[in-house]
Design a protein around this motif. Structure first.
Motif, PDB file in Angstrom:
ATOM      1  N   ASP A 170     -18.240  15.342 -22.131  1.00 10.75           N
ATOM      2  CA  ASP A 170     -17.899  16.760 -22.233  1.00 10.75           C
ATOM      3  C   ASP A 170     -16.456  17.071 -21.851  1.00 10.75           C
ATOM      4  O   ASP A 170     -15.814  17.902 -22.476  1.00 10.75           O
ATOM      5  CB  ASP A 170     -18.842  17.609 -21.379  1.00 10.75           C
ATOM      6  N   LYS A 171     -15.926  16.432 -20.822  1.00  2.78           N
ATOM      7  CA  LYS A 171     -14.574  16.731 -20.350  1.00  2.78           C
ATOM      8  C   LYS A 171     -13.518  15.786 -20.916  1.00  2.78           C
ATOM      9  O   LYS A 171     -12.343  15.924 -20.610  1.00  2.78           O
ATOM     10  CB  LYS A 171     -14.539  16.679 -18.818  1.00  2.78           C
ATOM     11  N   PHE A 172     -13.920  14.827 -21.747  1.00  4.67           N
ATOM     12  CA  PHE A 172     -12.979  13.834 -22.253  1.00  4.67           C
ATOM     13  C   PHE A 172     -12.266  14.327 -23.503  1.00  4.67           C
ATOM     14  O   PHE A 172     -12.892  14.818 -24.434  1.00  4.67           O
ATOM     15  CB  PHE A 172     -13.706  12.528 -22.587  1.00  4.67           C
ATOM     16  N   SER A 173     -10.944  14.198 -23.502  1.00  7.22           N
ATOM     17  CA  SER A 173     -10.146  14.492 -24.691  1.00  7.22           C
ATOM     18  C   SER A 173      -8.959  13.538 -24.728  1.00  7.22           C
ATOM     19  O   SER A 173      -8.200  13.451 -23.758  1.00  7.22           O
ATOM     20  CB  SER A 173      -9.636  15.928 -24.664  1.00  7.22           C
ATOM     21  N   LEU A 174      -8.802  12.846 -25.827  1.00  2.65           N
ATOM     22  CA  LEU A 174      -7.658  11.936 -25.966  1.00  2.65           C
ATOM     23  C   LEU A 174      -6.327  12.681 -25.903  1.00  2.65           C
ATOM     24  O   LEU A 174      -5.311  12.097 -25.559  1.00  2.65           O
ATOM     25  CB  LEU A 174      -7.742  11.161 -27.280  1.00  2.65           C
ATOM     26  N   ARG A 175      -6.340  13.965 -26.185  1.00  5.48           N
ATOM     27  CA  ARG A 175      -5.103  14.758 -26.126  1.00  5.48           C
ATOM     28  C   ARG A 175      -4.529  14.823 -24.706  1.00  5.48           C
ATOM     29  O   ARG A 175      -3.352  15.096 -24.530  1.00  5.48           O
ATOM     30  CB  ARG A 175      -5.359  16.161 -26.662  1.00  5.48           C
ATOM     31  N   ASN A 176      -5.372  14.573 -23.704  1.00  3.54           N
ATOM     32  CA  ASN A 176      -4.878  14.527 -22.328  1.00  3.54           C
ATOM     33  C   ASN A 176      -4.081  13.257 -22.047  1.00  3.54           C
ATOM     34  O   ASN A 176      -3.361  13.184 -21.057  1.00  3.54           O
ATOM     35  CB  ASN A 176      -6.041  14.601 -21.331  1.00  3.54           C
ATOM     36  N   TYR A 177      -4.217  12.261 -22.932  1.00  2.00           N
ATOM     37  CA  TYR A 177      -3.631  10.949 -22.684  1.00  2.00           C
ATOM     38  C   TYR A 177      -2.635  10.503 -23.758  1.00  2.00           C
ATOM     39  O   TYR A 177      -1.869   9.575 -23.537  1.00  2.00           O
ATOM     40  CB  TYR A 177      -4.754   9.913 -22.569  1.00  2.00           C
ATOM     41  N   TYR A 178      -2.657  11.135 -24.898  1.00  3.62           N
ATOM     42  CA  TYR A 178      -1.746  10.804 -26.007  1.00  3.62           C
ATOM     43  C   TYR A 178      -1.092  12.073 -26.514  1.00  3.62           C
ATOM     44  O   TYR A 178      -1.677  13.138 -26.396  1.00  3.62           O
ATOM     45  CB  TYR A 178      -2.523  10.149 -27.160  1.00  3.62           C
TER      46      TYR A 178
ATOM     47  N   ASN B 208       6.295  10.429 -20.297  1.00  4.89           N
ATOM     48  CA  ASN B 208       4.906  10.854 -20.382  1.00  4.89           C
ATOM     49  C   ASN B 208       4.513  11.786 -19.243  1.00  4.89           C
ATOM     50  O   ASN B 208       3.389  11.746 -18.764  1.00  4.89           O
ATOM     51  CB  ASN B 208       4.013   9.608 -20.370  1.00  4.89           C
ATOM     52  N   LEU B 209       5.428  12.641 -18.827  1.00  2.00           N
ATOM     53  CA  LEU B 209       5.185  13.483 -17.662  1.00  2.00           C
ATOM     54  C   LEU B 209       3.995  14.417 -17.826  1.00  2.00           C
ATOM     55  O   LEU B 209       3.324  14.740 -16.857  1.00  2.00           O
ATOM     56  CB  LEU B 209       6.441  14.284 -17.322  1.00  2.00           C
ATOM     57  N   ASP B 210       3.713  14.841 -19.044  1.00  3.53           N
ATOM     58  CA  ASP B 210       2.604  15.776 -19.243  1.00  3.53           C
ATOM     59  C   ASP B 210       1.304  15.068 -19.641  1.00  3.53           C
ATOM     60  O   ASP B 210       0.298  15.714 -19.892  1.00  3.53           O
ATOM     61  CB  ASP B 210       2.967  16.831 -20.280  1.00  3.53           C
ATOM     62  N   LYS B 211       1.308  13.753 -19.672  1.00 11.69           N
ATOM     63  CA  LYS B 211       0.123  12.986 -20.044  1.00 11.69           C
ATOM     64  C   LYS B 211      -0.313  12.116 -18.871  1.00 11.69           C
ATOM     65  O   LYS B 211       0.494  11.594 -18.123  1.00 11.69           O
ATOM     66  CB  LYS B 211       0.406  12.078 -21.255  1.00 11.69           C
ATOM     67  N   SER B 212      -1.606  11.982 -18.720  1.00 12.45           N
ATOM     68  CA  SER B 212      -2.166  11.156 -17.658  1.00 12.45           C
ATOM     69  C   SER B 212      -2.370   9.735 -18.154  1.00 12.45           C
ATOM     70  O   SER B 212      -2.627   9.513 -19.341  1.00 12.45           O
ATOM     71  CB  SER B 212      -3.521  11.708 -17.214  1.00 12.45           C
ATOM     72  N   ALA B 213      -2.289   8.794 -17.237  1.00 11.20           N
ATOM     73  CA  ALA B 213      -2.615   7.413 -17.572  1.00 11.20           C
ATOM     74  C   ALA B 213      -4.118   7.313 -17.782  1.00 11.20           C
ATOM     75  O   ALA B 213      -4.900   7.948 -17.081  1.00 11.20           O
ATOM     76  CB  ALA B 213      -2.167   6.483 -16.452  1.00 11.20           C
ATOM     77  N   LEU B 214      -4.533   6.550 -18.766  1.00 15.21           N
ATOM     78  CA  LEU B 214      -5.945   6.305 -19.047  1.00 15.21           C
ATOM     79  C   LEU B 214      -6.206   4.839 -18.717  1.00 15.21           C
ATOM     80  O   LEU B 214      -5.605   3.950 -19.324  1.00 15.21           O
ATOM     81  CB  LEU B 214      -6.241   6.596 -20.520  1.00 15.21           C
TER      82      LEU B 214
ATOM     83  N   PHE C  13     -12.820   4.507 -16.685  1.00 17.71           N
ATOM     84  CA  PHE C  13     -14.051   4.279 -17.440  1.00 17.71           C
ATOM     85  C   PHE C  13     -15.143   3.711 -16.530  1.00 17.71           C
ATOM     86  O   PHE C  13     -16.314   4.087 -16.648  1.00 17.71           O
ATOM     87  CB  PHE C  13     -13.787   3.356 -18.633  1.00 17.71           C
ATOM     88  N   ILE C  14     -14.773   2.828 -15.615  1.00 18.69           N
ATOM     89  CA  ILE C  14     -15.741   2.252 -14.677  1.00 18.69           C
ATOM     90  C   ILE C  14     -16.330   3.342 -13.779  1.00 18.69           C
ATOM     91  O   ILE C  14     -17.549   3.452 -13.633  1.00 18.69           O
ATOM     92  CB  ILE C  14     -15.092   1.137 -13.829  1.00 18.69           C
ATOM     93  N   GLU C  15     -15.464   4.139 -13.170  1.00 16.24           N
ATOM     94  CA  GLU C  15     -15.932   5.184 -12.252  1.00 16.24           C
ATOM     95  C   GLU C  15     -16.783   6.223 -12.978  1.00 16.24           C
ATOM     96  O   GLU C  15     -17.766   6.726 -12.432  1.00 16.24           O
ATOM     97  CB  GLU C  15     -14.748   5.841 -11.536  1.00 16.24           C
ATOM     98  N   SER C  16     -16.426   6.542 -14.203  1.00 17.16           N
ATOM     99  CA  SER C  16     -17.202   7.509 -14.981  1.00 17.16           C
ATOM    100  C   SER C  16     -18.566   6.940 -15.368  1.00 17.16           C
ATOM    101  O   SER C  16     -19.561   7.667 -15.382  1.00 17.16           O
ATOM    102  CB  SER C  16     -16.420   7.942 -16.214  1.00 17.16           C
TER     103      SER C  16
ATOM    104  N   TYR D   7     -12.645  12.903 -15.262  1.00 18.91           N
ATOM    105  CA  TYR D   7     -11.231  13.283 -15.282  1.00 18.91           C
ATOM    106  C   TYR D   7     -10.976  14.306 -16.382  1.00 18.91           C
ATOM    107  O   TYR D   7     -11.693  14.395 -17.342  1.00 18.91           O
ATOM    108  CB  TYR D   7     -10.372  12.026 -15.502  1.00 18.91           C
ATOM    109  N   ASP D   8      -9.875  15.097 -16.228  1.00 19.48           N
ATOM    110  CA  ASP D   8      -9.495  15.998 -17.319  1.00 19.48           C
ATOM    111  C   ASP D   8      -8.099  15.736 -17.764  1.00 19.48           C
ATOM    112  O   ASP D   8      -7.390  14.986 -17.323  1.00 19.48           O
ATOM    113  CB  ASP D   8      -9.582  17.483 -17.000  1.00 19.48           C
TER     114      ASP D   8
END
Length: 106
Positions: A62-70, A83-89, A94-97, A105-106
């Protein structure tokens, strides 16, 4: 013991689903759990892997979006972080989720 098995299963699943990355000498690049997947893999490869991951491990996306990372810009010639506005993926995410049963994560 269950968490260690899950961690191993998630890592193996991700490594199997993503294309193999090699060095110039054709040595396989091993991805650290905290290394940004975007630095080695394209949007569509990670997107396909993520879709299969959510289904295989029954994790709510539900909270996953590739736009947060690319888009992610990897450059060997620029010193500034592009990549200041993008989070590392990362694999760790994936393990913790998978442990939680939902994307954390968002």
């Amino acid at each position: 013991m269950v968490n260690n098995t899950l961690e191993k299963d998630v890592r193996q699943f991700i490594e199997k689903k993503l294309p193999v990355v090699t060095t110039l000498l054709l040595k396989k690049v091993v991805i650290d759990e905290d290394e940004p997947l975007q630095s080695l893999h394209e949007w569509d490869d990670v997107g396909d892997m993520a879709e299969a991951y959510f289904q295989h491990f029954n994790v709510s996306a539900d909270k996953f979006s590739l736009r947060n990372y690319y888009p992610w810009e990897a450059s060997f010639f620029k010193r500034k972080n592009q990549n200041l506005d993008k989070s590392a993926l990362t694999i760790r995410m994936f393990i913790e989720s998978a442990k939680a049963g939902r994307w954390l994560y968002d």
